[in-house]
Each structure stands twice: as structure tokens, then as C-alpha cells.
Design a protein around this motif. Sequence first.
Motif, PDB file in Angstrom:
ATOM      1  N   ASN A 165       0.813  -1.217   0.000  1.00 62.63           N
ATOM      2  CA  ASN A 165       0.000   0.000   0.000  1.00 62.63           C
ATOM      3  C   ASN A 165       0.847   1.268   0.000  1.00 62.63           C
ATOM      4  N   ILE A 166       2.142   1.120  -0.180  1.00 62.85           N
ATOM      5  CA  ILE A 166       3.050   2.265  -0.146  1.00 62.85           C
ATOM      6  C   ILE A 166       3.579   2.530  -1.554  1.00 62.85           C
ATOM      7  N   HIS A 167       3.523   3.773  -1.958  1.00 64.86           N
ATOM      8  CA  HIS A 167       4.018   4.192  -3.279  1.00 64.86           C
ATOM      9  C   HIS A 167       4.862   5.436  -3.075  1.00 64.86           C
ATOM     10  N   TYR A 168       6.040   5.461  -3.647  1.00 65.28           N
ATOM     11  CA  TYR A 168       6.921   6.620  -3.523  1.00 65.28           C
ATOM     12  C   TYR A 168       6.893   7.430  -4.814  1.00 65.28           C
ATOM     13  N   ASN A 169       6.682   8.698  -4.656  1.00 68.53           N
ATOM     14  CA  ASN A 169       6.741   9.684  -5.726  1.00 68.53           C
ATOM     15  C   ASN A 169       5.617   9.559  -6.751  1.00 68.53           C
ATOM     16  N   ARG A 170       5.342   8.392  -7.241  1.00 69.60           N
ATOM     17  CA  ARG A 170       4.281   8.199  -8.243  1.00 69.60           C
ATOM     18  C   ARG A 170       3.661   6.828  -8.051  1.00 69.60           C
ATOM     19  N   TRP A 171       2.525   6.645  -8.663  1.00 72.92           N
ATOM     20  CA  TRP A 171       1.877   5.334  -8.634  1.00 72.92           C
ATOM     21  C   TRP A 171       2.687   4.417  -9.481  1.00 72.92           C
TER      22      TRP A 171
END
Length: 171
Positions: A165-171
Motif C-alpha cells: 500500500n506504499i508508493h513513492y513519488n508516483r503510482w
Amino acid sequence: MNATVQTILTRKSVRQFTAEPVTEAQIDTLLRCAMAAPTAVNSQPWDFIVVTDRNLLDTIGTRYPNTRISSNVQVAIVPCGNMQKTFANAPDFWIDDLSAATENLLLAAHSMGLGAVWCGIYHTDRVEGIQEILGLPEYIVPLCIVPVGHPAEDPEPKDKFKTENIHYNRW
């Protein structure tokens, strides 16, 4: 681990309570913690109904069993949005503000050795019924009901952390 992180990670919903009373000092602390929550442009669009009257508690519990108000519940706190205090440019921010206040209340209860559970009211057909039971004016909208008491159960906290459930900067 510091005490705040420990409180957050071990908080759980408590739905069964003993008959031991919640003190006025404890209620005052819970309300102070709730009102310490962040709020859009400091609008503080909240009012809190503290329900201690046995007849009112029984009426709510009988009419709305999902509120978990049993005969042992000594107090229920109803965080309400005051539509006369909402942020004019984003009037629905009251929901965010009251949600933050409710979470503060839940965390404070847990840190004090009390149990509590968030029982949703808003976005359901219960809003008008709770307004009627508590004699709320039309511009006061209940978000939820939080029964508070001394726990008669000790459920395990749920680990809800999921890396997927974690996304960095963008999907």
C-alpha cells in the motif's frame, strides 16, 4: 520505542466494558486531547456531546445496536461538526477535522488505560436519529459515537502495515 508510538501501535477497538465509571477528570482529558487536533485554518468546527444520562445511552444503544452502547457503557462522546464554524472555502473539511479529533480521543483513551471504539454515524441514516435523540440543532452534525469505558476485553491490536500500500513519488 517511545510512548507515543507505542500508544499508536497498540491502540485497539474495545467493544465490551466493565461497569466501573469514567471520571469527570478522565472525560476532561479526553476532550482536551480531542480538541488539540489539527484543524483547517484553525476553524475548530467541532462540538462534543458527552452522554452520561443512562436513559439517553440506553435509547441510543437500543435504537442503534452497532454503536456498541451496552448497559455497562458509562459515557459516550459524540464528536459533531458545527456547520456554523466550518472553513468557508472548503466547508467539508469539518469531516477531516473531526476525524483527527476523534483519533486523538481514541489514542488518549488507550493511553489512559480506557477502552473506546469509533462507531460511524455520518454517511448513514443514523444522523437524523442521533440529532433527534440528543436534541441537536440542524447545523450540528454528528460524525460518530465513541463509547468509552474500562475494558472488559483485551483484543489484540491489528497490524495493518502493508508494504503493497506504499508508493513513492508516483503510482
